[in-house]
Design an enzyme around this catalytic site. Sequence first.
Site, short mmCIF file in Angstrom:
data_model
loop_
_atom_site.label_atom_id
_atom_site.label_comp_id
_atom_site.label_asym_id
_atom_site.label_seq_id
_atom_site.Cartn_x
_atom_site.Cartn_y
_atom_site.Cartn_z
N GLY A 74 4.23 -3.64 -3.45
CA GLY A 74 3.98 -4.32 -4.39
C GLY A 74 4.85 -2.43 -5.65
N ARG A 75 3.50 -1.96 -5.97
CA ARG A 75 3.96 -1.33 -6.49
C ARG A 75 5.10 0.25 -5.83
NH1 ARG A 75 -0.88 1.68 -8.10
NH2 ARG A 75 -2.24 0.60 -5.78
N ARG A 94 -5.47 1.23 -15.70
CA ARG A 94 -5.62 2.23 -14.42
C ARG A 94 -5.72 3.34 -14.52
NH1 ARG A 94 -2.61 4.12 -12.05
NH2 ARG A 94 -2.91 3.38 -9.34
N GLU A 132 4.90 -6.11 2.56
CA GLU A 132 4.17 -7.08 0.95
C GLU A 132 3.98 -6.06 -0.22
OE1 GLU A 132 0.63 -10.40 2.87
OE2 GLU A 132 0.59 -8.37 2.20
N CYS A 147 -13.37 -0.96 -28.27
CA CYS A 147 -14.71 -0.62 -28.40
C CYS A 147 -15.18 0.29 -26.85
CB CYS A 147 -15.42 -1.19 -29.24
SG CYS A 147 -14.55 -1.75 -31.09
N GLU A 148 -14.89 0.57 -26.19
CA GLU A 148 -14.54 0.58 -24.55
C GLU A 148 -14.54 2.98 -24.41
OE1 GLU A 148 -16.88 -0.19 -21.94
OE2 GLU A 148 -17.02 -1.74 -22.56
N GLY A 151 0.63 -1.45 0.22
CA GLY A 151 -0.11 -0.15 0.40
C GLY A 151 0.86 1.52 0.38
N TYR A 186 -9.24 3.28 -12.86
CA TYR A 186 -9.56 3.95 -10.97
C TYR A 186 -9.61 5.32 -11.95
CZ TYR A 186 -7.41 -0.09 -9.28
OH TYR A 186 -7.11 -1.56 -8.91
C1 LIG Z 1 -2.47 -5.88 -3.81
C2 LIG Z 1 -1.63 -6.50 -1.96
C3 LIG Z 1 -0.46 -6.00 -1.83
C4 LIG Z 1 0.23 -5.05 -2.77
O1 LIG Z 1 -0.29 -3.36 -2.95
P1 LIG Z 1 0.57 -2.77 -3.84
O2 LIG Z 1 -0.27 -1.39 -3.55
O3 LIG Z 1 1.14 -3.39 -4.45
O4 LIG Z 1 1.80 -2.55 -2.70
C5 LIG Z 1 0.30 -6.63 -0.28
N1 LIG Z 1 -0.78 -7.53 -0.27
C6 LIG Z 1 -1.86 -7.81 0.01
C7 LIG Z 1 -3.13 -8.49 1.00
C8 LIG Z 1 -2.17 -7.43 -1.24
O5 LIG Z 1 -4.13 -7.70 -1.81
#
Ligand SMILES: *Cc1c(COP(=O)(O)O)cnc(C)c1O
Length: 421
Positions: A275-276, A311, A273, A342-343, A231, A315
Site C-alpha cells: 500500500g505505502r 503519522r 499487498e 488540544c493535544e 511493507g 509514530y
Molecule cells: C497494512 C498492511 C499491508 C500494507 O502495508 P504497507 O506498509 O502499506 O505496504 C498489507 N498487508 C497487510 C496484512 C497489512 O496489514
Amino acid sequence: MATKTLPCSEAQLHEIIANYPTPFHLYDEKAIRANARRLKKAFAWNEGFRNFFAVKAAPNPYLMRILQEEGFGADCSSLPELLLSEKVGIEGEGIMFTSNDTPAEEFVKAVEMGANVNLDDISHIDFLEKSCGKLPELVCFRYNPGPLKGGNAIIGKPEEAKYGFTREQLFEGYATLKAKGVKRFGLHTMVASNELNPQYFIDTAKLLFDLLVEIKEKVGITVEFVNLGGGIGIPYRPEQDGVDLEAVGEGIRVAYEEQILGNGLPPMKIYLECGRCITGPYGYLVSTVRHLKHTYRDYVGMDACMANLMRPALYGSYHHITVVGKTDKPLDHVYDVTGSLCENNDKFAIARELPEIVPGDILVFHDAGAHGHAMGFNYNGKLRSAELLLREDGSVVEIRRAETIDDLFATLDFNGLETFK
Ligand SMILES: *Cc1c(COP(=O)(O)O)cnc(C)c1O
C-alpha cells in the site's frame, strides 16, 4: 537521495487552492501509474504476479480504480473495504482478504465475493467453515515466523506480533485443509513495515520458499501462490533512498528458480499487498499557515492537524515540508509545525529547520499518500479534508469532498433532546 518536489508548478498549486480551500490531500495520478508499472515490470518474470493494493492505505475508489486499471487487486481486511472493492468492480480472486480477529459476516462476504481468504489463526479454519457452511475452494494461511533477526519498529518483533500461525500450526493447518477436501492453497507472511532494505524482502521470500518445499514433502500439497505481504518502505527523509524494486524482483527471481523450480515444484504465483509504496510518495497534504506564535519555542499553526495526517503524532514520523515559494530561501529558522487539536502531540514537525514563515504561507507535507487521509479521525470536532486528484492531463478532480459539521453530527439525534429528561 529522494527528491521532494511538488507534483505541479507553484502557479498551478495556487490555482487549485483558489478552487479548493486548504487543507486537502492531492494525489498525482501520473506518478501513481508510473510507479505501479515499475513494480509490475520488476516482477514480470513471474506469470501471475500481482500486487493487491492495501485498501487501508488510501481507501478511495478513484485511486483503487486507477490501480485496478494497472492490473492491481485489492487487499481488504474489513467489510467496508470489501464493499469498497465491490463498488470499484474488484471482485473474485482480485481480492485478498487478509484480516484478523475476523467477524463471521466478513468471512461470509469475502467467500461470497470469491476472494482469496487468508486466515490469521488455526482456529479460524473451523470458524470459517461454520460461518460459511463450508470451506471455500482456496484457503491461504498467514505465517508468523517468530523470532527473526532484526524486526522492525512499527510491526516490532514477529514473535510479539499478534498476526499469523506458528510454524507448527501451519503444517497442522494445511493437513486439516487437505483432509477437509480443500484443493487450492496460498501462503502469506508480512513481517515488515516501511522497510527500506531490499534484502529484507528477498530473505522473506527465501524463508517462504524453503517452507513450501517442506510443506510439499510433509503434507503433500502444492501451494499455488506466495503472498509476501506489504511493507515496502518509502524514503520519507530526503537523504534516504527508495527501495530498489528491480533488485527486489531480481533477488526473488533467483531464489525462486533455485528453491522452487530447482526442487521440482511447479510454477507458482508471487503476490504482494503493498500500500505505502504504491501511493505514499504521490500524495501531498496541502495546508495554509494560520498563525505564528513565539513563546519558549517558535510555533507555526496550520489549518491542518493530526486528523489530516497522524503519522508524526503516532509514530514520531518525519514528513518533509515544502514551503511554497520559498524553496530557494535559507533554512535559517527553527519551528514546531502544529495543528489546532488540544493535544500537545498535534505536531507535524518538531524543531524543523525551515525558511522564515509568515501567516498565509502554503506548506506542503510530502509522502502523505498512504496511511495519511485514511487515518483521519474526528476528535475535538476536527473534520477530514477533501481528496483531490491531479489527472495526467493536468486537470484536477475532487475524489472526496471535505467533511461537514452535518457529517460529524449525523449520528446524533438532537430531536431526542426535547423529550429527554
Ligand atoms: C497494512 C498492511 C499491508 C500494507 O502495508 P504497507 O506498509 O502499506 O505496504 C498489507 N498487508 C497487510 C496484512 C497489512 O496489514
